[in-house]
Design a protein around this motif. Structure first.
Motif, PDB file in Angstrom:
ATOM      1  N   THR A 126       0.818  -1.224   0.000  1.00 18.84           N
ATOM      2  CA  THR A 126       0.000   0.000   0.000  1.00 18.84           C
ATOM      3  C   THR A 126       0.848   1.270   0.000  1.00 18.84           C
ATOM      4  N   THR A 127       2.152   1.145   0.336  1.00 13.52           N
ATOM      5  CA  THR A 127       3.000   2.330   0.390  1.00 13.52           C
ATOM      6  C   THR A 127       3.735   2.573  -0.926  1.00 13.52           C
ATOM      7  N   TYR A 131       0.753   1.915  -6.194  1.00  6.39           N
ATOM      8  CA  TYR A 131      -0.464   1.450  -5.536  1.00  6.39           C
ATOM      9  C   TYR A 131      -1.270   2.627  -5.017  1.00  6.39           C
ATOM     10  N   TYR A 132      -0.616   3.513  -4.240  1.00  3.47           N
ATOM     11  CA  TYR A 132      -1.442   4.546  -3.592  1.00  3.47           C
ATOM     12  C   TYR A 132      -1.914   5.611  -4.568  1.00  3.47           C
ATOM     13  N   THR A 135      -5.348   4.644  -4.641  1.00  2.00           N
ATOM     14  CA  THR A 135      -6.056   4.989  -3.405  1.00  2.00           C
ATOM     15  C   THR A 135      -6.452   6.465  -3.483  1.00  2.00           C
ATOM     16  N   GLN A 136      -5.500   7.284  -3.963  1.00  2.00           N
ATOM     17  CA  GLN A 136      -5.783   8.715  -4.127  1.00  2.00           C
ATOM     18  C   GLN A 136      -6.841   8.941  -5.202  1.00  2.00           C
ATOM     19  N   GLU A 428      -1.077   7.977   2.962  1.00  2.00           N
ATOM     20  CA  GLU A 428      -1.249   8.514   1.613  1.00  2.00           C
ATOM     21  C   GLU A 428      -1.572  10.001   1.716  1.00  2.00           C
ATOM     22  N   PRO A 449       0.451   9.684  -9.030  1.00  2.00           N
ATOM     23  CA  PRO A 449       0.311   9.815  -7.581  1.00  2.00           C
ATOM     24  C   PRO A 449       0.928  11.105  -7.061  1.00  2.00           C
ATOM     25  N   GLY A 498      -5.827   2.250   2.319  1.00  2.00           N
ATOM     26  CA  GLY A 498      -5.205   1.317   1.385  1.00  2.00           C
ATOM     27  C   GLY A 498      -5.845  -0.057   1.394  1.00  2.00           C
ATOM     28  N   TYR A 502      -7.833  -3.152  -1.690  1.00  2.00           N
ATOM     29  CA  TYR A 502      -6.633  -3.875  -2.129  1.00  2.00           C
ATOM     30  C   TYR A 502      -6.925  -5.134  -2.922  1.00  2.00           C
TER      31      TYR A 502
END
Length: 800
Positions: A126-127, A131-132, A135-136, A428, A449, A498, A502
């Motif tokens: 998730t970091t 990936y994030y 999420t954003q 995030e 991102p 996150g 997922y």
RNA sequence: GCAGGUAUGGCGGAAUUGGCAGACGCGCUAGAUUCAGGUUCUAGUGAGAGCAAUUUCAUGCAGGUUCAAGUCCUGUUACCUGCACCA
């Protein structure tokens, strides 16, 4: 030859990885199966002995599904944003990204040593900005659809983490994570409108296969209630609206209570005679933490407002208005009508302040206690409602209030909107900027991102700002809307962000164009079986259902619900029956167990330890018992004889075991599945030999639990082509599960008197005749009243 | 208070529709193997009475239904988990 797990286990792990046997296929024609376990938070402590329990359980299912011909997706990743990592980083002056990297490497090595059939090609983190970014992106969609908003509000504030907490993260008034005191603070926060989905989150539980206790908790947490809003006039002229689930008792409302934070108080300042007293009470209430509020729950406090009274709209009577902290500003309208005769809290309050108690539902003694029964009571002292039942009265009064224009039916939920900002570094970044002219403006999606900048210090600040706020270079930016000067949002998202989506990324983890392609989403959705802890029922599980429903509503995922089936594992306790903890000194380290007994043994033991859904204490001698099974299985080689059939004397046992292992696994009864395998091995030892075919079948059955030793056995004894992980799952024949002759019990009036062997397919009359013969002595001279034959079980004869 | 759950040997736990309570494992006892310890193998192992065949009692507690109850019904106790001043 002794079995050496230290050589065998790494050997086969390497073979599986090289052959890619556990990789989910793309563009497959096979039916799909998506198994999911909650991805771990890679903490500094390393893997806990509790982790392998759910991982092994779904590994057993996944391995079985592959052998059954499914295209299986069984992925794993890292839920790596969060406070412990950040705190560790602060303490040791290492960048959280570095801490995460190290922890992930250790976790990965540990998990890989267990031989879980995860598809490591789809590992996510998730970091990871790739990936994030998504999420954003989802946050931006929520914002664009009006589901993310910023609001000044009273929030839970952890004094130690120096950070806002969601309601779900406050346990008994203290911080769920660090146990420090949680106080209230007014802050401007990003919020997500989960309340908009309250009803859907309840309704759609009907479509999913979750344990009853999980559904019940979610429904309870969402807390739907049906009632009515009623307007009360006041002597100040301003109306006060209350929410009640018992509009039927309106005639019994003898006073009113508003929460200390209720805005009306300010408006009435000029009219109130005891303003000083009221302000003192307000200050007192504000100071109290949630914990203190609940602590003093039994002892009601309050202040009567002097100078303003309310008017009961039905009786026309003037009634006093109190402020009291037992009324919450955040629920309903922040004001209630009090009916002491029929509400326990109001009754206590009325007794303490000597207020009138008027009975409006007959059936109890309202002088002794509040009568709250809605089933049996009959309305009295209630004008138009007299003589009705409570249920009838509720319907009639709602209609009546609407007619008069002073009230309406109303549904309320306990669920609050989700406080989504955190004043911390390791999360995030929220992709929003603030412009003096345009207000909050979302970043363009092409800007994602929005990377987390490198900062010198991650220390939380005392003024409640995120550490990011000190990074002026990063904070100062231009407004995407007007191009003027603007500042970035410096709060970050909570850890739950996150993990809320997922499982979607696993479907297509390397996609740069979208969080996952339509093709992947359509093929893999929904998750077929999701196992996770009960502690996430009202957190992660609810949050991710909310996000998924939103994504469904905007047309980017194909299913309403993310998870078709949910199961929950019990905790593994220390040998002393207590929760494992360093301070108790009862922690079992999985690495040591793998080293000492091997991964196969650890896996077998964790599946055999007890009811999968219940907590179970660790037992060192118990795990040795499972190692014995591995050794006894290994030593079957010494009994091996040629033969490509199951011999007739083993036919029933093998077919029954195939059936039982299969069924038991599907029903989370891994313990009895393993017991059946142990029983079969005992039987083989008793008979003294095993054919290649028999051993091959046994090996496949055992392999889903103990895959390494089974591969080795298969390989060195040439039990078949290829490797075990690619064999077809054995089929059983229902007809062959039955023995030819069976032992049944002969009872006289329910007491066992004899056991006889009879053919399995015998007619009832013949069975009874044989049974009578067996107990002829006891029957002599008696009249038979009743004869019962339960096929395959017993004959019961009742005689006098 | 509300909701959900649990209660079976010395221990973890089994027991399709009511149908042999205690599968399987641990532990324990005895014996064999071993210099010894460990390992492994064999037999036994719910409690009580009896030399024995046998028999009585046993699934938190008290009743009930039934030829038959761990399982169904009524009542009750204890514990666990979650939520909780939500009107």
């Amino acid at each position: 030859m002794k079995y050496d797990h230290k050589v065998t286990e790494p050997k086969w792990q390497k073979v599986w990885e090289e052959k890619g046997v556990f990789h989910a296929e793309e563009h497959s024609e096979k039916p799909k199966f998506f198994a999911l376990v909650e991805f771990p938070y890679p903490s500094g402590q390393g893997l806990h002995v509790g982790h392998p329990r759910p991982y092994t359980a779904l590994d057993v299912i996944s391995r079985k599904r592959r052998l059954e011909g499914y295209n299986v997706l069984y992925p794993i990743g890292w839920d790596a944003f969060g406070l412990p990592t950040e705190n560790f980083a602060i303490k040791n002056h290492i960048h959280p990204a570095e801490v995460t990297k190290n922890n992930v490497a250790r976790f990965k090595k540990q998990i890989q040593s267990l031989g879980i059939s995860f598809d490591w090609n789809r590992e996510i983190n998730t970091t990871d900005p790739d990936y994030y970014k998504w999420t954003q992106w989802i946050f931006l969609q929520l914002y664009k659809h009006g589901l993310a908003y910023k609001k000044e509000m009273n929030v839970n504030w952890c004094t130690s983490c120096k950070c806002v907490l969601a309601n779900e993260e406050v346990v008994n008034g203290v911080c769920e994570r660090c146990g420090s005191e949680v106080i209230h603070k007014v802050k401007s926060q990003w919020m997500l409108k989960i309340t908009e989905y309250a009803q859907k989150l309840i309704d759609d539980l009907a479509e999913v296969d979750y344990p009853e206790r999980v559904k019940a908790s979610q429904i309870n947490w969402i807390g739907r209630s049906e009632g009515a809003e009623v307007d009360f006039n006041t002597t100040a002229g301003e109306k006060l609206t209350v929410y009640t689930t018992r509009p039927d008792t309106l005639y019994g409302a003898t006073y009113m209570v508003i929460s200390p934070e209720h805005p009306a108080i300010k408006n009435w300042a000029g009219l109130i005679g005891n303003m000083a007293e009221i302000e003192a009470y307000q200050a007192e209430a504000a100071k109290k933490s949630d914990f203190e509020r609940t602590e003093v729950a039994k002892d009601k406090t309050g202040v009567c407002i002097d100078g303003v009274r309310a008017i009961n709209p039905l009786t026309g009577r003037e009634i006093p208005i109190f402020i009291s902290d037992y009324v919450l500003v955040s629920y309903g309208t922040g004001a209630i009508m009090a009916v002491p005769a029929h509400d326990t809290r109001d009754w206590e309050f009325a007794k303490k302040f000597n207020l009138p108690i008027i009975e409006v539902v007959k059936g109890g003694d309202v002088e002794k206690e509040a009568f709250t029964d809605c089933q049996t009571g009959i309305m009295v002292n209630s004008g138009i409602l007299d003589g009705l039942t409570v249920e009838e009265a509720k319907v009639k009064i709602k209609a009546h209030l609407e007619e008069l224009g002073i009230g309406k039916a109303k549904v309320n939920y306990k669920l609050r909107d989700w406080v989504f900002s955190r004043q911390r570094y390791w999360g995030e970044p929220i992709p929003m900027v603030y412009c003096e002219k345009c207000g909050y403006v979302p970043l363009d999606e092409s800007e994602l991102p929005l990377l987390l900048p490198n900062v010198e210090s991650y220390e939380p600040t005392d003024n409640g700002e995120s550490p990011l706020a000190t990074m002026t270079d990063w904070v100062n930016t231009t407004c995407p809307c007007c191009g003027g000067k603007a500042k970035r949002e410096t709060d970050t998202m909570p850890q739950w962000a996150g993990s809320s989506w997922y499982f979607l990324r696993y479907m297509d983890p390397h996609n740069n164009e979208a969080f996952a392609s339509d093709e992947a989403l359509n093929y893999w959705s929904p998750v077929d079986w999701y196992n996770g802890g009960m502690e996430h029922t009202t957190l992660h599980l609810l949050y991710s259902r909310f996000w998924h429903k939103f994504l469904y509503d905007i047309g980017v995922v194909p299913t309403k619900e993310p998870y078709k089936k949910r199961t929950s594992h019990g905790m593994i306790l220390g040998e002393d029956g207590q929760k494992m903890s360093k301070s108790r000194g009862n922690v079992i380290n999985p690495d040591e167990m793998v080293d000492l007994y091997g991964a196969d043994t650890l896996r077998l033991y964790e599946m055999f330890i007890g009811d999968f859904e219940k907590a179970a204490p660790w037992s060192t001698s118990g795990i040795r018992g499972c190692r014995r099974l591995v050794d006894r299985y290994w030593n079957l080689q010494e009994l091996l004889i040629e033969g490509d059939e199951i011999r007739p004397e083993f036919e029933a046992s093998f077919h029954k075991t195939i059936k039982k292992v299969g069924n038991d696994c599907e029903n989370l009864k891994f313990n009895t599945a393993i017991a059946a395998l142990m029983a079969l091995i005992n039987e083989i030892y008793a008979k003294g030999s095993v054919t290649k075919k028999e051993l091959a079948i046994f090996t496949i059955l055992l392999s889903i639990f103990a895959p390494h030793v089974c591969e080795e056995m298969w390989d060195i004894n040439k039990l078949g082509e290829g490797i075990v992980a690619e064999q077809p799952w054995p089929k059983y024949d229902e007809n062959k599960c039955k023995e030819n002759t069976i032992e049944i019990v002969v009872q006289l009036a329910g007491k066992i008197k004899a056991r006889i062997n009879i053919p399995a397919d015998i007619a009832a009359a013949d069975a009874i005749a044989l049974a009578k013969e067996a107990v002829a002595n006891e029957l002599a001279g008696k009249n038979i009243i009743k004869e019962i034959y339960v096929p395959g079980k017993l004959v019961n004869i009742v005689a006098k």
